[in-house]
Design a protein around this motif. Structure first.
Motif, PDB file in Angstrom:
ATOM      1  N   GLU A   1       0.826  -1.207   0.000  1.00 41.20           N
ATOM      2  CA  GLU A   1       0.000   0.000   0.000  1.00 41.20           C
ATOM      3  C   GLU A   1       0.864   1.263   0.000  1.00 41.20           C
ATOM      4  N   GLU A   2       1.995   1.220   0.676  1.00 39.30           N
ATOM      5  CA  GLU A   2       2.909   2.366   0.633  1.00 39.30           C
ATOM      6  C   GLU A   2       3.436   2.571  -0.781  1.00 39.30           C
ATOM      7  N   LEU A   3       3.717   1.462  -1.466  1.00 38.25           N
ATOM      8  CA  LEU A   3       4.183   1.570  -2.850  1.00 38.25           C
ATOM      9  C   LEU A   3       3.088   2.136  -3.743  1.00 38.25           C
ATOM     10  N   VAL A   4       1.857   1.653  -3.577  1.00 35.04           N
ATOM     11  CA  VAL A   4       0.744   2.175  -4.377  1.00 35.04           C
ATOM     12  C   VAL A   4       0.581   3.671  -4.125  1.00 35.04           C
ATOM     13  N   ASP A   5       0.661   4.093  -2.861  1.00 33.89           N
ATOM     14  CA  ASP A   5       0.581   5.517  -2.541  1.00 33.89           C
ATOM     15  C   ASP A   5       1.666   6.290  -3.273  1.00 33.89           C
ATOM     16  N   ARG A   6       2.866   5.756  -3.246  1.00 36.45           N
ATOM     17  CA  ARG A   6       3.988   6.463  -3.862  1.00 36.45           C
ATOM     18  C   ARG A   6       3.812   6.586  -5.371  1.00 36.45           C
ATOM     19  N   VAL A   7       3.343   5.501  -5.984  1.00 44.12           N
ATOM     20  CA  VAL A   7       3.152   5.524  -7.441  1.00 44.12           C
ATOM     21  C   VAL A   7       2.045   6.497  -7.830  1.00 44.12           C
ATOM     22  N   ILE A   8       0.918   6.444  -7.126  1.00 42.03           N
ATOM     23  CA  ILE A   8      -0.251   7.228  -7.539  1.00 42.03           C
ATOM     24  C   ILE A   8      -0.140   8.695  -7.133  1.00 42.03           C
ATOM     25  N   PHE A   9       0.417   8.952  -5.941  1.00 41.48           N
ATOM     26  CA  PHE A   9       0.416  10.318  -5.419  1.00 41.48           C
ATOM     27  C   PHE A   9       1.728  11.061  -5.645  1.00 41.48           C
ATOM     28  N   PHE A  10       2.719  10.420  -6.272  1.00 41.60           N
ATOM     29  CA  PHE A  10       4.024  11.067  -6.421  1.00 41.60           C
ATOM     30  C   PHE A  10       3.897  12.322  -7.278  1.00 41.60           C
ATOM     31  N   PRO A  11       4.417  13.473  -6.800  1.00 41.46           N
ATOM     32  CA  PRO A  11       4.271  14.727  -7.552  1.00 41.46           C
ATOM     33  C   PRO A  11       5.274  14.836  -8.699  1.00 41.46           C
ATOM     34  N   ASP A  12       5.003  15.751  -9.599  1.00 40.00           N
ATOM     35  CA  ASP A  12       5.934  16.083 -10.691  1.00 40.00           C
ATOM     36  C   ASP A  12       6.353  14.849 -11.482  1.00 40.00           C
ATOM     37  N   ARG A  13       5.393  14.073 -11.880  1.00 39.86           N
ATOM     38  CA  ARG A  13       5.663  12.872 -12.654  1.00 39.86           C
ATOM     39  C   ARG A  13       4.625  12.789 -13.770  1.00 39.86           C
TER      40      ARG A  13
ATOM     41  N   TYR B   1      -7.195  -6.237   1.142  1.00 35.90           N
ATOM     42  CA  TYR B   1      -7.531  -4.838   1.424  1.00 35.90           C
ATOM     43  C   TYR B   1      -8.453  -4.744   2.632  1.00 35.90           C
ATOM     44  N   ASP B   2      -8.249  -3.714   3.439  1.00 38.49           N
ATOM     45  CA  ASP B   2      -9.088  -3.426   4.594  1.00 38.49           C
ATOM     46  C   ASP B   2      -9.960  -2.225   4.257  1.00 38.49           C
ATOM     47  N   ILE B   3     -11.273  -2.452   4.164  1.00 38.21           N
ATOM     48  CA  ILE B   3     -12.175  -1.391   3.717  1.00 38.21           C
ATOM     49  C   ILE B   3     -12.150  -0.182   4.641  1.00 38.21           C
ATOM     50  N   SER B   4     -11.774  -0.380   5.907  1.00 35.97           N
ATOM     51  CA  SER B   4     -11.766   0.747   6.852  1.00 35.97           C
ATOM     52  C   SER B   4     -10.676   1.766   6.532  1.00 35.97           C
ATOM     53  N   SER B   5      -9.707   1.388   5.702  1.00 35.46           N
ATOM     54  CA  SER B   5      -8.612   2.325   5.398  1.00 35.46           C
ATOM     55  C   SER B   5      -9.054   3.440   4.467  1.00 35.46           C
ATOM     56  N   GLN B   6     -10.083   3.176   3.634  1.00 35.38           N
ATOM     57  CA  GLN B   6     -10.619   4.170   2.692  1.00 35.38           C
ATOM     58  C   GLN B   6      -9.570   4.654   1.692  1.00 35.38           C
ATOM     59  N   LYS B   7      -8.483   3.921   1.556  1.00 35.35           N
ATOM     60  CA  LYS B   7      -7.453   4.356   0.618  1.00 35.35           C
ATOM     61  C   LYS B   7      -7.901   4.203  -0.832  1.00 35.35           C
ATOM     62  N   ALA B   8      -8.673   3.157  -1.091  1.00 36.14           N
ATOM     63  CA  ALA B   8      -9.028   2.864  -2.478  1.00 36.14           C
ATOM     64  C   ALA B   8      -9.747   4.036  -3.135  1.00 36.14           C
ATOM     65  N   SER B   9     -10.663   4.668  -2.414  1.00 35.18           N
ATOM     66  CA  SER B   9     -11.395   5.811  -2.980  1.00 35.18           C
ATOM     67  C   SER B   9     -10.440   6.943  -3.325  1.00 35.18           C
ATOM     68  N   LEU B  10      -9.426   7.176  -2.466  1.00 37.29           N
ATOM     69  CA  LEU B  10      -8.442   8.233  -2.738  1.00 37.29           C
ATOM     70  C   LEU B  10      -7.596   7.871  -3.948  1.00 37.29           C
ATOM     71  N   TRP B  11      -7.238   6.593  -4.083  1.00 39.78           N
ATOM     72  CA  TRP B  11      -6.484   6.162  -5.254  1.00 39.78           C
ATOM     73  C   TRP B  11      -7.280   6.431  -6.536  1.00 39.78           C
ATOM     74  N   ILE B  12      -8.543   6.040  -6.523  1.00 40.73           N
ATOM     75  CA  ILE B  12      -9.370   6.201  -7.729  1.00 40.73           C
ATOM     76  C   ILE B  12      -9.524   7.666  -8.081  1.00 40.73           C
ATOM     77  N   GLU B  13      -9.806   8.509  -7.103  1.00 41.03           N
ATOM     78  CA  GLU B  13      -9.987   9.944  -7.363  1.00 41.03           C
ATOM     79  C   GLU B  13      -8.724  10.547  -7.968  1.00 41.03           C
ATOM     80  N   SER B  14      -7.563  10.163  -7.439  1.00 43.19           N
ATOM     81  CA  SER B  14      -6.310  10.703  -7.971  1.00 43.19           C
ATOM     82  C   SER B  14      -6.081  10.248  -9.409  1.00 43.19           C
ATOM     83  N   LEU B  15      -6.381   8.972  -9.686  1.00 40.49           N
ATOM     84  CA  LEU B  15      -6.204   8.466 -11.048  1.00 40.49           C
ATOM     85  C   LEU B  15      -7.109   9.175 -12.040  1.00 40.49           C
ATOM     86  N   LEU B  16      -8.327   9.475 -11.630  1.00 47.03           N
ATOM     87  CA  LEU B  16      -9.246  10.179 -12.513  1.00 47.03           C
ATOM     88  C   LEU B  16      -8.736  11.574 -12.827  1.00 47.03           C
TER      89      LEU B  16
END
Length: 459
Positions: A72-84, A97-112
């Motif tokens: 998940e840290e790697l996914v965060d780094r790939v999706i949220f890394f700036p200036d790329r 995946y643990d649904i309580s983390s709510q990370k997936a929604s943030l990943w999707i929003e960033s990708l969009l």
């Protein structure tokens, strides 16, 4: 790998390559190797993040302690890394995946926000999908494995103007949500629904209006009992249907094209089917199946399961589909009884270009399979005693061959009428003993042959 040359002789170094080529090379590496390239030298610290194409799967982290956290840290780094560069293609598979983390929604929003073109998500726990996902104007391909998540989409909530490929698996659609999703994809070329469920009113039809459609796959979907499929297309090349409700309902299929492949594999509960027949609905099954086949009369390759054949045995004198004038290969499963043999013979005889036939004798359904158990069925006309020459059939394979007379009659008929037959391969059912095999082998070899160039394999 070194970023400098200490030998005093300057040659071609990997760092002399343009950055886009370096990025392309690094992007071909396995995920963990790609990350490791950041340790090569300072110039390469961010190179591995410069790709716009990503495949992130938890299974690639085998043998890593705390792999879920590190993944998940790697996914965060790939999706949220700036200036790329923006991510245009992403496959994300997270099976812990643990649904309580709510990370997936943030990943999707960033990708969009990064103008994603191709998104493939398989996140094991059901996640709330943001409505913005269904109003993305850059998506071209969308694949979602939803793991039984409930999706509720109001009318006109979906607008995916560039989407061409839509693949959904294990989704539960409430009311008209599936219809809203299909309606919002105006340029759809490929539609794949696997293990999806529609939950709603008792009567809920599904209309697929896109004339751009080329491939439709409906696999193990659970629609409501009275759901009807409406489809009109002029570009269809592949249609596959595997699941319930193909024979019991009258579907409206208007296919104005020469289809390459049609695969129909209805699934039926034998007890429900027998009960429907006792109530007088047997003709409905056969008529609906005839109507479905008529929609695909211009196909080149066809696969039909034993239930397709079974439906048609209810209307042996009223099969309402024209000859398949372009059909070149036909794969069938059938039960070893006279009704199935008649339908199979009917399907084989009339396509003038048919070259390949594969028959699988299915014995999965014991009830109502043998002739003695089917006395309430319509008696089929006698096709096997007629001479109806087939000029183009070249190859026939028969699998799971048993010992019933209906099977033997069909083989005799094919040998007598296929004048161009080059190869007949027969594979025994495991239940046939050695002595019986020897006797049947001699019987088959004694039949008259219409073809003088036939190679006969019985094994």
């Amino acid at each position: 790998m070194s970023c400098s040359d200490d030998s005093g002789q300057r040659g071609t170094r990997i760092n002399d390559l343009p950055e886009d080529i370096l990025c392309s090379i690094v992007s071909q590496l396995p995920l963990q190797d790609r990350v490791t390239t950041s340790l090569v030298c300072r110039a390469w610290r961010r190179l591995w993040l410069s790709s716009s194409n990503w495949r992130l799967e938890l299974q690639d982290f085998r043998g890593v302690s705390n792999k879920k956290q590190k993944f998940e840290e790697l996914v965060d780094r790939v999706i949220f890394f700036p200036d790329r560069p923006h991510i245009h293609h992403l496959k994300l598979v997270h099976t812990d995946y643990d649904i309580s983390s709510q990370k997936a929604s943030l990943w999707i929003e960033s990708l969009l926000n990064q103008q994603i073109l191709d998104l493939d998500l398989n996140i094991m726990d059901p996640i709330p999908l943001p409505l913005s996902l269904f109003r993305c104007d850059t998506l071209v391909e969308l694949r979602l494995c939803l793991h039984c998540d409930f999706i509720s989409l109001p009318p006109n909530a979906v607008l995916l103007p560039r989407l061409k490929v839509l693949s959904l698996q294990k989704g539960h659609f409430i009311g008209d949500s599936l219809q809203s999703l299909i309606n919002g994809c105006t340029l759809l070329v490929t539609l794949k629904l696997r293990e999806c469920v529609v939950v709603g009113p008792e009567f809920l039809d599904i209309t697929i209006p896109q004339t751009t459609l080329q491939e439709v796959i409906l696999d193990k979907c659970h629609f409501l009992r009275d759901t009807k499929l409406h489809m009109s297309t002029v570009n269809l090349t592949t249609f596959r249907y595997k699941g319930l409700n193909l024979g019991g309902n009258m579907h409206y299929l208007n296919v104005q094209t020469s289809v390459e492949m049609v695969q129909l594999e209805p699934v039926e509960f034998h007890s429900v089917y027998s009960f429907s027949r006792r109530l007088g609905f047997s003709g409905t099954y056969g008529q609906n199946m005839s109507r479905t086949l008529a929609a695909f009369c211009n196909t080149k390759h066809m696969v039909l399961s034993d239930w397709c054949i079974e439906y048609l045995t209810n209307v042996p004198n009223a099969m309402r589909f024209p000859p398949f004038m372009r059909l070149e290969s036909l794969r069938l499963s059938m039960w070893p009884n006279g009704g199935h043999v008649y339908v199979t013979t009917y399907l084989v005889l009339f396509p003038p270009l048919l070259r390949f036939l594969s028959l699988r004798i299915s014995k999965a359904h014991r009830e109502g399979m043998a002739d003695d158990d089917r006395l309430d069925y319509p008696h089929p006309p006698d096709l096997l005693s007629t001479e109806m020459i087939h000029n183009n059939l070249k190859k026939v394979e028969i699998k799971k061959y048993g010992v019933l007379n209906a099977e033997l009659d069909l083989i005799k008929f094919l040998l007598k009428n296929a004048v161009s037959l080059e190869k007949l391969s027969i594979k025994w059912c495991a239940c046939v003993g050695a002595s019986r095999r020897k006797s049947l082998r001699n019987t088959i070899r004694s039949y008259p042959l219409a073809s003088q160039n036939l190679e006969l394999y019985i094994h």
